[in-house]
Design a protein around this motif. Structure first.
Motif, PDB file in Angstrom:
ATOM      1  N   SER A  62      32.071  32.324 110.075  1.00  0.00           N
ATOM      2  CA  SER A  62      31.014  31.753 109.431  1.00  0.00           C
ATOM      3  C   SER A  62      30.944  30.375 109.946  1.00  0.00           C
ATOM      4  O   SER A  62      31.827  29.796 110.450  1.00  0.00           O
ATOM      5  CB  SER A  62      30.650  31.872 107.886  1.00  0.00           C
ATOM      6  N   ASN A  63      29.772  29.641 109.752  1.00  0.00           N
ATOM      7  CA  ASN A  63      29.621  28.372 110.163  1.00  0.00           C
ATOM      8  C   ASN A  63      30.121  27.773 111.522  1.00  0.00           C
ATOM      9  O   ASN A  63      30.657  26.978 111.864  1.00  0.00           O
ATOM     10  CB  ASN A  63      30.556  27.305 108.993  1.00  0.00           C
ATOM     11  N   GLN A  65      27.704  26.976 114.879  1.00  0.00           N
ATOM     12  CA  GLN A  65      26.718  26.481 115.406  1.00  0.00           C
ATOM     13  C   GLN A  65      26.567  27.060 117.009  1.00  0.00           C
ATOM     14  O   GLN A  65      27.396  27.065 117.754  1.00  0.00           O
ATOM     15  CB  GLN A  65      26.535  24.984 115.765  1.00  0.00           C
ATOM     16  N   GLU A 124      22.823  27.701 112.654  1.00  0.00           N
ATOM     17  CA  GLU A 124      24.274  28.045 112.199  1.00  0.00           C
ATOM     18  C   GLU A 124      24.296  29.479 112.013  1.00  0.00           C
ATOM     19  O   GLU A 124      23.488  30.001 111.394  1.00  0.00           O
ATOM     20  CB  GLU A 124      24.529  27.400 111.141  1.00  0.00           C
ATOM     21  N   GLU A 126      26.267  32.499 110.137  1.00  0.00           N
ATOM     22  CA  GLU A 126      26.885  33.071 108.866  1.00  0.00           C
ATOM     23  C   GLU A 126      27.001  34.381 109.021  1.00  0.00           C
ATOM     24  O   GLU A 126      26.255  35.317 109.428  1.00  0.00           O
ATOM     25  CB  GLU A 126      25.942  32.803 107.700  1.00  0.00           C
ATOM     26  N   HIS A 145      23.684  17.386 109.179  1.00  0.00           N
ATOM     27  CA  HIS A 145      23.730  18.654 109.825  1.00  0.00           C
ATOM     28  C   HIS A 145      23.117  18.538 111.006  1.00  0.00           C
ATOM     29  O   HIS A 145      22.136  17.915 111.272  1.00  0.00           O
ATOM     30  CB  HIS A 145      23.313  19.912 109.091  1.00  0.00           C
TER      31      HIS A 145
END
Length: 158
Positions: A62-63, A65, A124, A126, A145
């Protein structure tokens, strides 16, 4: 004396030309090395992170971009719990489906969206077992962000 003046003038012209060249070269390098993800563009999606999205899904990461596009497989009801989100499922070219959760308290909703439409995104990723969720598809009012976006029929939503 006159020869010294001419030599000085030549040196000044050469230095001036070198400074102009260096400035133009720096500007060109700056334009070609900036992060194209940081700002939305009016051109079609240039970066396609579908391979990275598939790897993140397979590795349950996850996380991340990412920027890509997909075909609307389903338009879901808005999530009105907490921050309101417009939701849709996109099918990517690699076969993976992702849920787009687009915060409509911070960004405009996409009106007229229907199954079969193409939507590009920058947001993003996830992981979830159904393919993953793309969120942060809007600007960050606090500037902490990366600003995300959705593109639909030539219009950017952020």
């Amino acid at each position: 004396m006159k020869a010294q003046k001419n030599n000085l003038m030549i040196v000044v012209v050469v230095v001036l030309l070198a400074v102009i060249y260096w400035g133009l070269d720096f500007k060109q390098k700056q334009n070609t090395t900036h992060d194209v993800r940081a700002q939305p563009r009016s051109i079609e999606v240039v970066i396609d992170d579908q391979q990275q999205i598939m790897q993140a899904y397979q590795q349950q990461r996850s996380n991340l971009q990412v920027q890509a596009q997909g075909i609307v497989k389903a338009v879901l009801p808005d999530d009105n719990e907490g921050s309101r989100h417009q939701k849709m499922i996109l099918k990517l070219e690699n076969g993976l489906t992702v849920l787009i959760a687009h915060n409509i308290d911070l960004a405009p909703r996409i009106d007229g969206l229907k199954k079969g439409d193409t939507v590009a995104f920058f947001g993003e990723y996830e992981y979830n077992p159904k393919g993953g969720v793309i969120h942060w598809t809007h600007h960050d009012p606090q500037g902490k962000h990366s600003d995300g976006w959705l593109k639909y029929k030539g219009k950017t939503y952020q």
